[in-house]
Enzyme design. Structure first.
Site, PDB file in Angstrom:
ATOM      1  N   GLU A 114      37.227  38.179 -35.186  1.00 55.96           N
ATOM      2  CA  GLU A 114      37.387  38.566 -33.789  1.00 55.96           C
ATOM      3  C   GLU A 114      36.938  40.012 -33.662  1.00 55.96           C
ATOM      4  OE1 GLU A 114      41.376  37.638 -32.499  1.00 55.96           O
ATOM      5  OE2 GLU A 114      41.036  35.488 -32.677  1.00 55.96           O
ATOM      6  N   HIS A 230      42.858  41.558 -21.739  1.00 53.10           N
ATOM      7  CA  HIS A 230      41.959  40.695 -22.511  1.00 53.10           C
ATOM      8  C   HIS A 230      40.684  40.532 -21.695  1.00 53.10           C
ATOM      9  CE1 HIS A 230      40.430  37.387 -24.881  1.00 53.10           C
ATOM     10  NE2 HIS A 230      41.404  37.576 -25.747  1.00 53.10           N
ATOM     11  N   ARG A 276      38.545  45.561 -28.073  1.00 59.73           N
ATOM     12  CA  ARG A 276      38.891  44.844 -26.846  1.00 59.73           C
ATOM     13  C   ARG A 276      38.886  45.728 -25.601  1.00 59.73           C
ATOM     14  NH1 ARG A 276      43.896  40.888 -27.582  1.00 59.73           N
ATOM     15  NH2 ARG A 276      42.398  39.684 -28.764  1.00 59.73           N
ATOM     16  N   HIS A 340      47.223  41.375 -20.868  1.00 55.43           N
ATOM     17  CA  HIS A 340      47.433  40.497 -22.019  1.00 55.43           C
ATOM     18  C   HIS A 340      48.527  40.978 -22.958  1.00 55.43           C
ATOM     19  CE1 HIS A 340      46.280  37.567 -25.027  1.00 55.43           C
ATOM     20  NE2 HIS A 340      46.021  38.507 -25.912  1.00 55.43           N
ATOM     21  N   ARG A 375      45.304  47.525 -29.446  1.00 56.20           N
ATOM     22  CA  ARG A 375      45.667  46.650 -30.570  1.00 56.20           C
ATOM     23  C   ARG A 375      44.447  45.906 -31.115  1.00 56.20           C
ATOM     24  NH1 ARG A 375      46.953  41.148 -30.697  1.00 56.20           N
ATOM     25  NH2 ARG A 375      46.798  41.120 -28.438  1.00 56.20           N
TER      26      ARG A 375
END
Ligand code: SIN
Length: 527
Positions: A114, A230, A276, A340, A375
């Site tokens: 990811e 997100h 992200r 998110h 994160r």
């Protein structure tokens, strides 16, 4: 008091952190796990992509540490990250022994990649239902322990504080019955607060109750300005912002704008697998028209991906999309960023201790500084396992005894007119969308605080005269968490990770390479 509820340890929340803690505690005392709906209804349950873990020795662990640090944009607490990556493999191995099944091929664990991971290290289950599998395995184990009981469909309305120590909690069941329950120690593991925003991947239960309860009991909140959006939630009118896992990009998905351009190269050399916060802001900017409104559609595109059966690899996502006539192999999927994960939370040490005796926090509700300003994808399930277990060990080590619990106030009996609280929450959400979303600036944040104060006043007035209800607790929780986010975002006059100030677009390590701390009134910064 309802004798059924009497327990040594009270755990608020039944996601990965709460259940992992409960299992640890159950060997030494009775545990009551309180959750607002059924045990399965938590943020954990909806986690798709997986659980990041470095199971191949020291070099692998060191890389996981490095990726966590880099994604966190200069603010990750190194000791917290070290704890996560070092203890993570043991916690995951233990979970597999307890029955969690991760996807395998020829007996070997499958690992995906990811964003911001330097290598594939993300275990997954049933393709895209990793959180549900972890939650299932932990719930089965917890239910098999005689020492653990569950109070489902139960809301915690208040933590009882006596002589500066948390000594119990007030619980409201689904029939409206309020009970004051003593406990030797209380763990807040009630997850995040995505419901603060109009578009969120979080379920309805994610209203920040744990944070608000802890703050009222005297704990501090930390890093509250860092709310992770997100980048890829489904964007269809009238349809919830369903999560489209980052693992889709790990398997090759592109992001394209309404002109069909693959745009990430204009934002970051790591393209769709940039951290992200970077990707979410890029999607947001591509969605803006000239007037700054979100009027342009952005898409996730996998039509070029061959050699993999996307329906098989992502069965949950494929089934949800099919309900709306969409197919990963055939269609571009309309997306938007959605709230998110809250990087901030109740300020704790690495063992879940808050500054209030008897009160502990773990998982998304807590802030150890592990995530810094952003994160790393799929670190949160691991966080729940590692820090849930550690918090439980601290609760045991502190060996507090049951204290005398003061009597509860008599219950009020005035019902609130239907729709009134929902209207206030709606106003709060729109305020947070506008003032504390992906892009922030001083005037907007000040406006946001003024509107939040109005909502808080209206809710306090209602709560002061009305019969306690889950709806009021949730609305007040959202309001308290909103104040913490707005205040912290106003105080951090720089941009870093998920917090982007259009009036202060640069990172300022000298002044702000620190964690914010909100005590209910003021924001300060500390290392
Ligand atoms: C996802 O599957 O993209 C979510 C993973 C995460 O939030 O860590």
């Amino acid at each position: 008091m309802n004798p059924f509820l009497q327990s040594d340890f009270l755990v608020i929340g039944a996601g990965v952190a709460g259940l992992r803690a409960a299992v640890e505690l159950a060997a030494y005392g009775s545990v009551l796990v309180v959750t607002k709906e059924a045990v399965s209804e938590s943020n954990t349950h909806y986690a798709q992509g997986g659980i990041a873990v470095a199971m191949e020795g020291d070099a692998d662990v060191a890389l996981h540490f490095e990726d966590t640090i880099v994604a966190g944009d200069g603010l990750v607490d190194r000791a917290a990250a070290e704890t996560l990556v070092r203890e993570g493999p043991l916690r995951v191995a233990e979970l597999m022994e307890w029955g969690a099944q991760f996807d395998r091929e020829a007996g070997q664990l499958l690992r995906t990649r990811e964003a911001a991971h330097s290598r594939p290290r993300i275990l997954h289950a049933n393709g895209d239902a990793t959180g549900a599998e972890i939650g299932r395995a932990l719930a089965v184990l917890a239910r098999s322990q005689a020492n653990i009981r569950f109070a489902e469909w139960t809301t915690v309305t208040n933590l009882v504080v006596a002589d500066g120590r948390v000594v119990g909690a007030d619980l409201l069941d689904r029939d409206g019955v309020l009970s004051r329950v003593p406990a030797r120690a209380v763990l807040v593991a009630a997850g995040g607060a995505g419901q603060m925003y109009s578009h969120t991947t979080n379920p309805a239960v994610a209203t920040g109750d744990g944070l608000a309860l802890a703050l009222r009991a005297g704990a501090e909140l930390s890093d509250m300005e860092f709310y992770q959006f997100h980048p890829t939630a489904l964007a269809l009118p009238g349809v919830p912002a369903f999560l489209l896992s980052e693992a889709l990009r790990g398997e090759g998905a592109w992001l394209v704008n309404d002109r069909g351009e693959r745009f990430m190269e204009r934002y970051d050399a790591r393209l769709e697998l940039a951290p992200r916060d970077v990707v979410a802001r890029a999607v947001w900017r591509e969605g803006m028209d000239e007037a700054g409104r979100q009027a342009r559609q952005v898409y996730l595109d996998m039509r070029h991906v061959t050699g993999i059966d996307l329906h098989k690899r992502f069965p949950g996502i494929s089934a949800f999309l099919a309900q709306h006539g969409l197919d990963l192999h055939r269609d571009r999927i309309p997306i938007r960023p959605a709230a998110h994960y809250l990087m901030g939370g109740v300020r704790t040490d690495l063992d879940g201790r808050t500054r209030v005796r008897g009160l502990y926090a773990a998982g998304e509700a807590a802030c150890t500084g592990l995530h810094g300003a952003n994160r790393l994808a799929s670190n949160s399930l691991l966080e729940g396992l590692v820090f849930g277990a550690r918090a439980a060990q601290a609760m045991l080590a502190d060996a507090l005894s049951l204290a005398v619990v003061p009597d509860a106030e008599p219950m009020r009996a005035v019902a609130v007119p239907e729709g009134l609280v929902a209207e206030i929450v709606q106003e709060l959400r729109q305020t947070m969308d506008r003032c504390a979303g992906l892009l922030r600036e001083e005037n907007g944040l000040r406006d946001g605080l003024a509107l939040q104060a109005r909502c808080a006043e209206a809710l306090d007035e209602i709560a002061g005269r009305a019969t306690p209800s889950r709806e009021i607790v949730e609305a007040q929780s959202l309001c308290a968490v909103a104040e913490a986010i707005l205040s912290s975002a106003l105080a951090r006059t720089e941009s870093r990770g998920a917090h982007f100030r259009t009036d202060y677009p640069r990172r300022d390590d000298e002044r702000f390479g620190k964690h914010s701390i909100f005590d209910g009134k003021y924001v300060t910064f500390a290392d």
